[in-house]
Design an enzyme around this catalytic site. Structure first.
Site, PDB file in Angstrom:
ATOM      1  N   ASN A 158       8.405  -2.999  -3.304  1.00 17.34           N
ATOM      2  CA  ASN A 158       8.628  -1.634  -3.127  1.00 17.34           C
ATOM      3  C   ASN A 158       7.194  -1.035  -4.092  1.00 17.34           C
ATOM      4  O   ASN A 158       7.847   0.152  -3.768  1.00 17.34           O
ATOM      5  CB  ASN A 158       9.762  -1.349  -3.348  1.00 17.34           C
ATOM      6  CG  ASN A 158      10.470   0.185  -4.026  1.00 17.34           C
ATOM      7  OD1 ASN A 158      10.293   0.666  -3.025  1.00 17.34           O
ATOM      8  ND2 ASN A 158      10.082   0.444  -5.160  1.00 17.34           N
ATOM      9  N   TYR A 196      -3.258   7.561   1.752  1.00 19.76           N
ATOM     10  CA  TYR A 196      -2.537   5.932   1.764  1.00 19.76           C
ATOM     11  C   TYR A 196      -1.803   5.599   3.035  1.00 19.76           C
ATOM     12  O   TYR A 196      -1.125   4.402   3.178  1.00 19.76           O
ATOM     13  CB  TYR A 196      -0.950   7.406   1.444  1.00 19.76           C
ATOM     14  CG  TYR A 196       0.572   6.668   1.522  1.00 19.76           C
ATOM     15  CD1 TYR A 196       0.880   6.071   0.307  1.00 19.76           C
ATOM     16  CD2 TYR A 196       1.259   7.842   2.574  1.00 19.76           C
ATOM     17  CE1 TYR A 196       2.225   5.554   0.099  1.00 19.76           C
ATOM     18  CE2 TYR A 196       2.746   6.880   2.640  1.00 19.76           C
ATOM     19  CZ  TYR A 196       3.280   6.255   1.668  1.00 19.76           C
ATOM     20  OH  TYR A 196       4.514   6.050   1.327  1.00 19.76           O
TER      21      TYR A 196
END
Length: 234
Positions: free
Chosen positions: A87, A153
């Site tokens: 995560n 990103y």
């Protein structure tokens, strides 16, 4: 189950840990770079379930030495990991022409190569029935909307999506499932950085619970899938 989760100091990772420790069925190693936030996580977890087994460890998945983490798994989890939740991540929000090469390097390290490193380090402790869950983004999901400023990103997360599909095939004989949850918006610090002023209709604790539930059961139904988890755009 024995569970390792990265990026546990805030956002959906923080909330997923709190959901996982509500019963005494699981041992959870929570990794993050902020010791203060990990201390706070442990305090809240023990308040919710004083008997929970939670090991908060300050750890940088990009730069730290994995030998110590592997030894911790041998000692405290009896050398067995059932679930790895990748995560951890970072975000750069800049127009493409303002991005330097170092911005792309940092995104790839935080959102892709760090997950490669921890997955390679933990896989020897996983056996049939194991589940690796990568946390991706709708911003890198094929056919989804794209947003200005998030190219570095999105590119790094797209690499994680592709790794999910490839690794699942490679681990088929070992019966270890690999899936990716391409998350849409949840009210977190990262969302505020990506979309200042936007308020998500979905709270971080709701997505955290979804991640926790999927990590425990998703391998029964999926492997090699990049699954969109989004109510709105963004």
């Amino acid at each position: 189950m024995n569970i390792i989760i990265t990026g546990a100091s805030s956002g959906v990772g923080f909330e997923a840990v709190l959901d996982l420790i509500l019963t005494n069925k699981h041992k959870v190693i929570a990794l993050a770079r902020s010791q203060d936030r990990l201390t706070r996580l442990l305090e809240i977890a023990q308040g919710l379930n004083p008997e929970c087994t939670l090991y908060p460890i300050k750890f940088d998945i990009v730069y730290d030495d994995y030998a110590g983490l592997q030894q911790f798994v041998r000692t405290h989890l009896d050398g067995k990991v059932d679930v790895l939740i990748n995560n951890a991540g970072a975000l750069v929000n800049k127009p493409f022409m303002e991005l330097g090469e170092q911005d792309f390097v940092e995104m790839l390290q935080s959102n892709f190569l760090g997950h490669v490193r921890i997955t390679q380090s933990i896989l020897p402790f996983m056996s049939a029935g194991g589940h690796i869950v990568n946390i991706g983004t709708m911003g890198a999901f094929q056919g989804s909307s794209r947003f200005p400023g998030l190219s570095a990103y999105a590119a790094s997360k797209a690499a994680l999506h592709a790794l999910t599909e490839s690794l699942a095939q490679e681990l088929t004989e070992q019966k270890i499932s690999v899936n990716c949850l391409a998350l849409g918006s949840a009210q977190t610090e990262m969302l505020e950085k990506a979309f200042p002023g936007f308020e998500s209709p979905v709270m971080a604790f709701e997505v955290g619970k979804y991640i926790a539930d999927f990590a425990l059961t998703g391998q029964k139904f999926f492997s090699g899938k990049v699954i969109p988890v989004a109510l709105t755009t963004p």
